[in-house]
Design a protein around this motif. Structure first.
Motif, mmCIF file in Angstrom:
data_model
loop_
_atom_site.group_PDB
_atom_site.id
_atom_site.type_symbol
_atom_site.label_atom_id
_atom_site.label_comp_id
_atom_site.label_asym_id
_atom_site.label_seq_id
_atom_site.Cartn_x
_atom_site.Cartn_y
_atom_site.Cartn_z
ATOM 1 N N ARG A 1 1.502 9.482 3.589
ATOM 2 C CA ARG A 1 1.037 8.588 2.523
ATOM 3 C C ARG A 1 1.251 7.125 2.928
ATOM 4 O O ARG A 1 0.373 6.282 2.745
ATOM 5 N N ASP A 2 2.428 6.851 3.512
ATOM 6 C CA ASP A 2 2.727 5.486 3.959
ATOM 7 C C ASP A 2 1.773 5.055 5.075
ATOM 8 O O ASP A 2 1.332 3.899 5.119
ATOM 9 N N ARG A 3 1.454 5.983 5.980
ATOM 10 C CA ARG A 3 0.503 5.661 7.056
ATOM 11 C C ARG A 3 -0.886 5.363 6.504
ATOM 12 O O ARG A 3 -1.581 4.450 6.974
ATOM 13 N N ILE B 1 -1.612 4.234 3.460
ATOM 14 C CA ILE B 1 -1.563 2.943 2.772
ATOM 15 C C ILE B 1 -1.611 1.803 3.781
ATOM 16 O O ILE B 1 -2.309 0.798 3.581
ATOM 17 N N LYS B 2 -0.898 1.963 4.893
ATOM 18 C CA LYS B 2 -0.899 0.937 5.948
ATOM 19 C C LYS B 2 -2.300 0.780 6.532
ATOM 20 O O LYS B 2 -2.763 -0.339 6.785
ATOM 21 N N ARG C 1 5.328 11.956 2.246
ATOM 22 C CA ARG C 1 5.654 10.536 2.097
ATOM 23 C C ARG C 1 5.307 9.763 3.369
ATOM 24 O O ARG C 1 4.770 8.654 3.311
ATOM 25 N N TYR C 2 5.583 10.391 4.515
ATOM 26 C CA TYR C 2 5.286 9.748 5.800
ATOM 27 C C TYR C 2 3.787 9.497 5.960
ATOM 28 O O TYR C 2 3.367 8.383 6.306
#
Length: 248
Positions: free
Chosen positions: A205-207, A209-210, A202-203
């Motif tokens: 994936r968020d990076r 997307i950012k 999740r960590y």
């Protein structure tokens, strides 16, 4: 079938039992050197039209430059070559030219395509170039595929994300990469094998997307500055006073 499979006679006996479509399928996965050797091995069992023309054309490509090459593309005996041979001629011409040129379109118009020959090294070199958008677009439009690269487009995306080349990462990602696969592979520590935890996935994936949104954010509207609580209270008082005066 008996005998030593590595012996030339055994190979010839093996290939004689295969239909032409199977021989084509094998040949499509061979680089130019192995393709030429394979042709010699199957010379009596596999009809490769214009094989002699292929060898002559390859020699001529190495000897010519500039406008000479462009004129040669127009008159060489390309149509007499097997369709896989035409693909090798096009890939060789691409290498000699140092990338995509308008002159190569002559070969394409005459029936050459990269679809039937290995092009992984061309994709790798084009990705590393400064002109990667044009070169990769030309290669994939004319038959090359990211699937021919080890790890595919996901590995290329991971490599340039880890290099912090986010512009190239975003462009490559738009051509078919998987966010879920990248979340598993980016910034991977070599001495920590095994899948990532759900939290780690999740960590990352968020990076990712950012990073993918960064370009759009940087070009978006300016952020409205935050108003302090004190300024907000003063504004409300002024607004209330104005409203009272209007009522009077």
């Amino acid at each position: 079938m008996t005998g030593d499979i590595g012996h030339p006679r055994s190979l010839m006996a093996t290939f004689r039992s295969l239909p032409a479509v199977a021989l084509d399928s094998i040949a499509m996965n061979l680089d130019l050197h192995d393709y030429l050797n394979f042709r010699l091995t199957c010379v009596q069992t596999w009809c490769l039209f214009g094989c002699e023309a292929l060898e002559y054309i390859l020699k001529d490509l190495e000897a010519l430059t500039g406008e000479q090459l462009k004129k040669y593309y127009q008159k060489c005996q390309l149509e007499t070559c097997h369709y896989i041979s035409r693909g090798h001629i096009l890939s060789t011409a691409f290498r000699i030219s140092g990338g995509a040129t308008s002159a190569l379109d002559i070969l394409i118009q005459r029936g050459a395509s990269l679809k039937f020959v290995p092009c992984g090294d061309l994709i790798e070199c084009a990705t590393a170039s400064n002109d990667y958008e044009r070169q990769l677009s030309w290669l994939t439009f004319n038959g090359a595929s990211y699937r021919e690269v080890s790890g595919g487009i996901n590995r290329l995306c991971q490599e340039y994300y880890d290099r912090n080349d986010l512009k190239k990462f975003r462009w490559l990602f738009s051509n078919g990469a998987s966010l879920d696969i990248l979340a598993e592979t980016v910034s991977k520590v070599p001495n920590r094998p095994g899948p990532r935890t759900v939290h780690a996935l999740r960590y990352h994936r968020d990076r990712l997307i950012k990073a993918l949104r960064a370009e759009g954010i940087s070009r978006g509207p300016r952020k409205i500055p935050r108003v302090s609580r004190k300024s907000s209270r003063i504004s409300r008082k002024i607004s209330s006073a104005r409203h009272a005066l209007v009522q009077q």
